[in-house]
Design a protein around this motif. Structure first.
Motif, PDB file in Angstrom:
ATOM      1  N   THR A 126       5.948  -6.445 -14.696  1.00  0.00           N
ATOM      2  CA  THR A 126       5.944  -5.006 -14.487  1.00  0.00           C
ATOM      3  C   THR A 126       5.082  -4.630 -13.291  1.00  0.00           C
ATOM      4  N   PHE A 127       3.866  -5.148 -13.259  1.00  0.00           N
ATOM      5  CA  PHE A 127       2.965  -4.803 -12.161  1.00  0.00           C
ATOM      6  C   PHE A 127       3.428  -5.437 -10.858  1.00  0.00           C
ATOM      7  N   GLY A 128       4.014  -6.608 -10.939  1.00  0.00           N
ATOM      8  CA  GLY A 128       4.577  -7.231  -9.743  1.00  0.00           C
ATOM      9  C   GLY A 128       5.706  -6.404  -9.161  1.00  0.00           C
ATOM     10  N   PHE A 129       6.552  -5.853 -10.016  1.00  0.00           N
ATOM     11  CA  PHE A 129       7.639  -5.011  -9.540  1.00  0.00           C
ATOM     12  C   PHE A 129       7.099  -3.734  -8.906  1.00  0.00           C
ATOM     13  N   TYR A 162       5.875  -0.394  -4.041  1.00  0.00           N
ATOM     14  CA  TYR A 162       4.940   0.500  -3.351  1.00  0.00           C
ATOM     15  C   TYR A 162       4.050  -0.178  -2.308  1.00  0.00           C
ATOM     16  N   GLN A 163       3.958  -1.495  -2.279  1.00  0.00           N
ATOM     17  CA  GLN A 163       3.042  -2.150  -1.346  1.00  0.00           C
ATOM     18  C   GLN A 163       3.714  -3.070  -0.348  1.00  0.00           C
ATOM     19  N   THR A 164       5.009  -3.260  -0.435  1.00  0.00           N
ATOM     20  CA  THR A 164       5.691  -4.129   0.518  1.00  0.00           C
ATOM     21  C   THR A 164       6.788  -3.338   1.237  1.00  0.00           C
ATOM     22  N   PRO A 165       7.159  -3.752   2.424  1.00  0.00           N
ATOM     23  CA  PRO A 165       8.215  -3.042   3.161  1.00  0.00           C
ATOM     24  C   PRO A 165       9.634  -3.465   2.784  1.00  0.00           C
ATOM     25  N   LEU A 166       9.811  -4.235   1.734  1.00  0.00           N
ATOM     26  CA  LEU A 166      11.123  -4.757   1.380  1.00  0.00           C
ATOM     27  C   LEU A 166      12.152  -3.672   1.060  1.00  0.00           C
ATOM     28  N   LEU A 167      11.722  -2.570   0.501  1.00  0.00           N
ATOM     29  CA  LEU A 167      12.652  -1.520   0.095  1.00  0.00           C
ATOM     30  C   LEU A 167      12.674  -0.331   1.054  1.00  0.00           C
ATOM     31  N   HIS A 168      11.974  -0.443   2.174  1.00  0.00           N
ATOM     32  CA  HIS A 168      11.899   0.693   3.100  1.00  0.00           C
ATOM     33  C   HIS A 168      13.250   1.041   3.709  1.00  0.00           C
ATOM     34  N   ALA A 169      14.124   0.084   3.890  1.00  0.00           N
ATOM     35  CA  ALA A 169      15.453   0.383   4.442  1.00  0.00           C
ATOM     36  C   ALA A 169      16.258   1.239   3.471  1.00  0.00           C
ATOM     37  N   LYS A 175       5.584   5.572   3.946  1.00  0.00           N
ATOM     38  CA  LYS A 175       4.321   6.267   4.195  1.00  0.00           C
ATOM     39  C   LYS A 175       3.226   5.956   3.169  1.00  0.00           C
ATOM     40  N   TYR A 176       3.547   5.149   2.160  1.00  0.00           N
ATOM     41  CA  TYR A 176       2.558   4.807   1.137  1.00  0.00           C
ATOM     42  C   TYR A 176       2.045   3.394   1.352  1.00  0.00           C
ATOM     43  N   ASN A 177       0.739   3.214   1.130  1.00  0.00           N
ATOM     44  CA  ASN A 177       0.109   1.918   1.384  1.00  0.00           C
ATOM     45  C   ASN A 177      -0.108   1.073   0.143  1.00  0.00           C
TER      46      ASN A 177
END
Length: 179
Positions: free
Chosen positions: A3-6, A11-18, A25-27
């Motif tokens: 759960t926390f990994g997902f 929210y912390q990796t750019p994998l879903l930014h596309a 904009k969230y770090n």
């Protein structure tokens, strides 16, 4: 951990930014998310587990074998636990309508946690571990002798000791108090 990994993945990796450009904009995660979500997730997991295990213990006390009582317990509570998990997920999804990032993160964390607990832990992991543990599930309690033959996992009966029926419908109607 999943759960926390997902949540970290979202929210912390750019994998879903596309796919979700607004996530760029969230770090990272708000520090309040993990303790709050962990408390709710553990409480819900224990609630579902108590419901499942008490039903399995009930069938075992009626004299079914360990395997039959586990199968009956999972079969009889599966729909209720699945329904409760879906309802809780839908309820938590309401937090996505908030303007606060923390609410979005809590919602995602709780939804993933509840669905994982409902459809993986309660349906696969707990019964599998109980099948492996067999008689050790009840230690130090002594359970009654088994009345059903080995290998007969799905036995239909009424919830009174010593009485058996061959119809699942009669079991359900008796259990619901409708007949």
């Amino acid at each position: 951990a999943v759960t926390f990994g997902f949540t970290v993945l979202v929210y912390q990796t750019p994998l879903l930014h596309a796919a979700f450009p607004w996530l760029a904009k969230y770090n990272g995660l708000c520090y309040e998310v993990i303790p709050m979500a962990a408390c709710v997730a553990v409480a819900l997991g224990i609630d579902y587990d108590i419901f499942l295990i008490s039903r399995v213990a009930e069938f075992r006390m009626l004299g079914l074998s360990d395997s039959a009582s586990i199968s009956q317990g999972v079969a009889r509570t599966g729909g209720i636990i699945s329904g409760a998990g879906v309802i809780m997920s839908v309820a938590f999804s309401g937090l996505f309508f908030s303007d606060k990032l923390m609410h979005h993160q809590i919602a995602l964390t709780l939804i993933v946690s509840v669905l994982l607990d409902t459809f993986v832990v309660r349906t696969l992991l707990v019964p599998s571990l109980m099948f492996v543990a067999k008689g050790w599930n009840w230690w130090p309690r002594v359970m009654p002798e088994c009345e059903d033959p080995p290998g007969d996992l799905m036995v239909d009966f009424e919830l009174t000791p010593g009485a058996r029926r061959s119809s699942t419908a009669s079991f359900d109607s008796d259990w619901n108090g409708s007949g």
